[in-house]
Design a protein around this motif. Structure first.
Motif, mmCIF file in Angstrom:
data_model
loop_
_atom_site.group_PDB
_atom_site.id
_atom_site.type_symbol
_atom_site.label_atom_id
_atom_site.label_comp_id
_atom_site.label_asym_id
_atom_site.label_seq_id
_atom_site.Cartn_x
_atom_site.Cartn_y
_atom_site.Cartn_z
ATOM 1 N N SER A 32 0.845 -1.192 0.000
ATOM 2 C CA SER A 32 0.000 0.000 0.000
ATOM 3 C C SER A 32 0.878 1.239 0.000
ATOM 4 C CB SER A 32 -0.902 0.016 1.230
ATOM 5 O OG SER A 32 -0.108 0.141 2.408
ATOM 6 N N ILE A 33 0.291 2.406 -0.209
ATOM 7 C CA ILE A 33 1.065 3.656 -0.198
ATOM 8 C C ILE A 33 1.660 3.898 1.187
ATOM 9 C CG2 ILE A 33 -0.966 5.081 0.314
ATOM 10 C CD1 ILE A 33 2.161 6.037 -1.784
ATOM 11 N N THR A 34 0.943 3.498 2.229
ATOM 12 C CA THR A 34 1.467 3.642 3.594
ATOM 13 C C THR A 34 2.693 2.754 3.792
ATOM 14 O OG1 THR A 34 -0.739 4.147 4.457
ATOM 15 C CG2 THR A 34 0.921 3.450 6.048
ATOM 16 N N ALA A 35 2.638 1.529 3.286
ATOM 17 C CA ALA A 35 3.782 0.622 3.400
ATOM 18 C C ALA A 35 5.009 1.189 2.692
ATOM 19 C CB ALA A 35 3.420 -0.740 2.820
ATOM 20 N N LYS A 36 4.804 1.818 1.545
ATOM 21 C CA LYS A 36 5.907 2.431 0.802
ATOM 22 C C LYS A 36 6.515 3.592 1.593
ATOM 23 C CE LYS A 36 3.908 1.295 -3.719
ATOM 24 N NZ LYS A 36 3.269 1.854 -4.944
ATOM 25 N N PHE A 37 5.650 4.442 2.143
ATOM 26 C CA PHE A 37 6.137 5.576 2.934
ATOM 27 C C PHE A 37 6.967 5.104 4.122
ATOM 28 C CE2 PHE A 37 3.087 8.674 1.013
ATOM 29 C CZ PHE A 37 3.943 9.764 0.939
ATOM 30 N N ILE A 38 6.477 4.098 4.828
ATOM 31 C CA ILE A 38 7.174 3.623 6.028
ATOM 32 C C ILE A 38 8.537 3.047 5.672
ATOM 33 C CG2 ILE A 38 7.111 1.901 7.875
ATOM 34 C CD1 ILE A 38 4.068 2.268 7.963
ATOM 35 N N LEU A 39 8.615 2.270 4.590
ATOM 36 C CA LEU A 39 9.895 1.674 4.200
ATOM 37 C C LEU A 39 10.926 2.748 3.841
ATOM 38 C CD1 LEU A 39 11.594 -0.834 3.541
ATOM 39 C CD2 LEU A 39 10.711 -0.704 1.203
ATOM 40 N N VAL A 40 10.544 3.666 2.970
ATOM 41 C CA VAL A 40 11.491 4.705 2.526
ATOM 42 C C VAL A 40 11.863 5.628 3.677
ATOM 43 C CG1 VAL A 40 11.843 6.634 0.947
ATOM 44 C CG2 VAL A 40 10.654 4.584 0.152
ATOM 45 N N SER A 41 10.902 5.953 4.525
ATOM 46 C CA SER A 41 11.198 6.840 5.653
ATOM 47 C C SER A 41 12.231 6.221 6.586
ATOM 48 C CB SER A 41 9.916 7.178 6.425
ATOM 49 O OG SER A 41 9.417 6.055 7.122
ATOM 50 N N ASN A 42 12.191 4.901 6.739
ATOM 51 C CA ASN A 42 13.178 4.242 7.604
ATOM 52 C C ASN A 42 14.563 4.209 6.974
ATOM 53 O OD1 ASN A 42 12.205 2.740 10.280
ATOM 54 N ND2 ASN A 42 10.479 2.911 8.877
ATOM 55 N N ILE A 43 14.629 4.218 5.650
ATOM 56 C CA ILE A 43 15.933 4.344 4.985
ATOM 57 C C ILE A 43 16.534 5.716 5.283
ATOM 58 C CG2 ILE A 43 17.094 4.475 2.732
ATOM 59 C CD1 ILE A 43 15.012 2.435 1.717
ATOM 60 N N PHE A 44 15.700 6.759 5.221
ATOM 61 C CA PHE A 44 16.175 8.103 5.552
ATOM 62 C C PHE A 44 16.512 8.226 7.040
ATOM 63 C CE2 PHE A 44 14.100 9.458 1.510
ATOM 64 C CZ PHE A 44 15.191 10.137 0.970
ATOM 65 N N LEU A 45 15.762 7.510 7.881
ATOM 66 C CA LEU A 45 16.084 7.520 9.314
ATOM 67 C C LEU A 45 17.470 6.943 9.544
ATOM 68 C CD1 LEU A 45 15.258 7.943 12.276
ATOM 69 C CD2 LEU A 45 14.272 5.643 12.244
ATOM 70 N N LEU A 46 17.791 5.864 8.860
ATOM 71 C CA LEU A 46 19.116 5.260 8.987
ATOM 72 C C LEU A 46 20.203 6.257 8.586
ATOM 73 C CD1 LEU A 46 20.944 2.826 9.465
ATOM 74 C CD2 LEU A 46 20.481 2.103 7.107
ATOM 75 N N ILE A 47 19.964 6.982 7.505
ATOM 76 C CA ILE A 47 20.929 7.998 7.060
ATOM 77 C C ILE A 47 21.039 9.117 8.094
ATOM 78 C CG2 ILE A 47 21.402 9.764 5.309
ATOM 79 C CD1 ILE A 47 19.900 7.924 3.300
ATOM 80 N N GLY A 48 19.888 9.608 8.553
ATOM 81 C CA GLY A 48 19.869 10.737 9.482
ATOM 82 C C GLY A 48 20.526 10.446 10.808
ATOM 83 N N VAL A 49 20.221 9.286 11.401
ATOM 84 C CA VAL A 49 20.790 8.975 12.717
ATOM 85 C C VAL A 49 22.267 8.614 12.607
ATOM 86 C CG1 VAL A 49 18.559 8.290 13.673
ATOM 87 C CG2 VAL A 49 20.044 6.543 12.634
ATOM 88 N N SER A 50 22.683 8.054 11.470
ATOM 89 C CA SER A 50 24.112 7.768 11.278
ATOM 90 C C SER A 50 24.912 9.069 11.223
ATOM 91 C CB SER A 50 24.313 6.968 9.985
ATOM 92 O OG SER A 50 23.672 5.711 10.048
ATOM 93 N N ILE A 51 24.363 10.062 10.529
ATOM 94 C CA ILE A 51 25.017 11.378 10.474
ATOM 95 C C ILE A 51 25.025 12.012 11.858
ATOM 96 C CG2 ILE A 51 24.829 13.730 9.554
ATOM 97 C CD1 ILE A 51 23.606 12.436 7.015
#
Length: 431
Positions: free
Chosen positions: A144-163
């Motif tokens: 679903s569109i919600t599932a897509k948002f959650i997956l991609v947002s967690n990729i950005f979370l990984l980038i953000g918290v690593s920085i």
């Protein structure tokens, strides 16, 4: 609603309650600290003092509530159980400890050497959360569109918290990194890439559910999904290539994606069956207006390079948009989860309460108006630089948080005495 929000796939209520209660406590602590930061109105908007408060607020309140909501919603959205409930509990305690150590070290310079330890605890806890989500996605069948948002947002979370973790180490060990560049990357990946995208995604579940709206088109939110990703990629890329046109294109696409998401939410809101503006609807309307104002203020701040407007943008986004949308949904999600756990097995056996009975509506309504006036007063004070006005507004917001805490407590203990009596009568009857 039962099928959508609470199913056998969802984790135990006590897990979600851990995150919601901790988030409310951190929200209250931050709000009562806010009046003491009136003297920071004229300082750099990314000063250590403000950074400490914002991390306490962002991590302790916003992220804590989002994590709790994700553990409830991800299994429901994906229709599969979360990979590990044990991971979720470990993450919670490690995250709380990390927040306390990190913000204390950042706010009190004499303890700055503790910063990497707090950062490491938070980083590990977020890696646990991200791993839990990714491992859950291995069995996904419905995209679903919600599932897509959650997956991609967690990729950005990984980038953000690593920085963010890298910056914490840099502050102590001095790697010689351009701090402004790293902060820009950290904020864009975390705030826009994770928090904003997550809100867009779960909004497509929660708004139709609580407004009883259906039959609306999802074209706007689908377009917003691709626009916000493209905008973030361009914006982050512009930091390295240093081409103004690329940066402008990135900001434009992100702004358009937010406008499209707001339009989508308006379509849902317009088609709602429940037309009365209850405390939830008022919070949603206030959150939408706060986000629109935030975007407009940010655009002017960039054009004028105004620290004052950057400060106002941050305040309106954090204490306007995020507060209204999160508190409004707490008043809906928490009562339902308590009802589902406590009363759903008793339907047809005893008289069960309505969801609205489990929230003090007058208290929620008063809390909304006090918060709104407080946000307006603080916003005006940032513009005209009157510290006393900021203190008054911040104190009003702090008082309002106590009403939120009261309502959460009221929901959690609702009907316990009556249920104890019912169990005792049932036990006596069987004897």
């Amino acid at each position: 609603m039962a099928k959508q929000l609470a199913t056998e796939m969802a984790p135990p209520f006590v897990l979600v309650a851990h995150y919601f209660i901790a988030g409310a406590v951190f929200y209250t602590i931050t709000s009562f600290l806010l009046p003491f930061y009136a003297g920071e109105l004229s300082s750099f908007f990314l000063s250590p003092a403000i950074a400490s408060l914002m991390h306490l607020y962002l991590l302790g309140f916003i992220m804590m509530i989002i994590f709790g909501a994700m553990y409830q919603l991800v299994p429901v959205v994906l229709e599969i159980p979360i990979f590990s409930k044990d991971f979720a509990y470990i993450q919670f305690y490690l995250f709380v400890a990390g927040i306390v150590v990190f913000t204390f070290a950042l706010g009190i310079h004499g303890y700055i050497k503790l910063l990497p330890y707090g950062a490491m605890m938070m980083y590990i806890s977020m890696l646990i959360f991200i791993a839990n989500v990714f491992l859950t996605y291995r069995r996904i069948e419905l995209w679903s569109i919600t599932a897509k948002f959650i997956l991609v947002s967690n990729i950005f979370l990984l980038i953000g918290v690593s920085i963010g973790f890298y910056m914490a180490l840099d502050l102590i060990y001095g790697f010689g990194t351009d701090l402004v560049t790293m902060v820009t990357l950290h904020i864009s990946a975390t705030i826009v890439g994770y928090i904003l995208m997550t809100i867009m995604g779960i909004g497509m579940i929660l708004l139709p559910m609580f407004s009883l709206s259906h039959g609306f088109s999802e074209k706007s939110i689908n377009l917003a999904f691709y626009m916000v990703i493209a905008g973030l990629v361009l914006f982050i890329g512009s930091i390295f290539v240093k081409i103004a046109a690329v940066k402008f294109a990135g900001v434009a696409l992100i702004s358009l994606s937010v406008v499209l998401a707001l339009y989508q939410m308006w379509l849902i809101f317009k088609g709602r069956i429940r037309k009365q503006n209850d405390f939830w609807a008022k919070n949603m309307i206030a959150s939408f207006f706060s986000l629109i104002l935030s975007i407009a203020i940010l655009a002017v701040a960039i054009l004028q390079n105004s620290q004052k407007l950057y400060m106002l943008f941050g305040f309106m986004l954090f204490f306007g948009f995020f507060v209204f949308i999160i508190v409004g949904h707490i008043y809906k999600i928490l009562p339902f989860l308590v009802w589902y756990q406590r009363y759903s097995p008793l339907v047809g056996k005893i008289k069960v309460p309505m969801l609205n009975d489990m929230v003090k509506e007058k208290v929620a309504d008063i809390q909304f108006w006090i918060t709104l006036v407080g946000v307006i007063l603080c916003s005006v004070s940032i513009l005209i630089k009157v510290e006393s006005l900021f203190v008054v507004g911040a104190l009003m917001m702090a008082v309002a948080t106590l009403l939120v805490i009261y309502n959460i407590y009221y929901t959690l203990v609702y009907g316990l005495e009556e249920l104890k009596r019912y169990e005792q009568e049932k036990k006596d009857g069987s004897n």
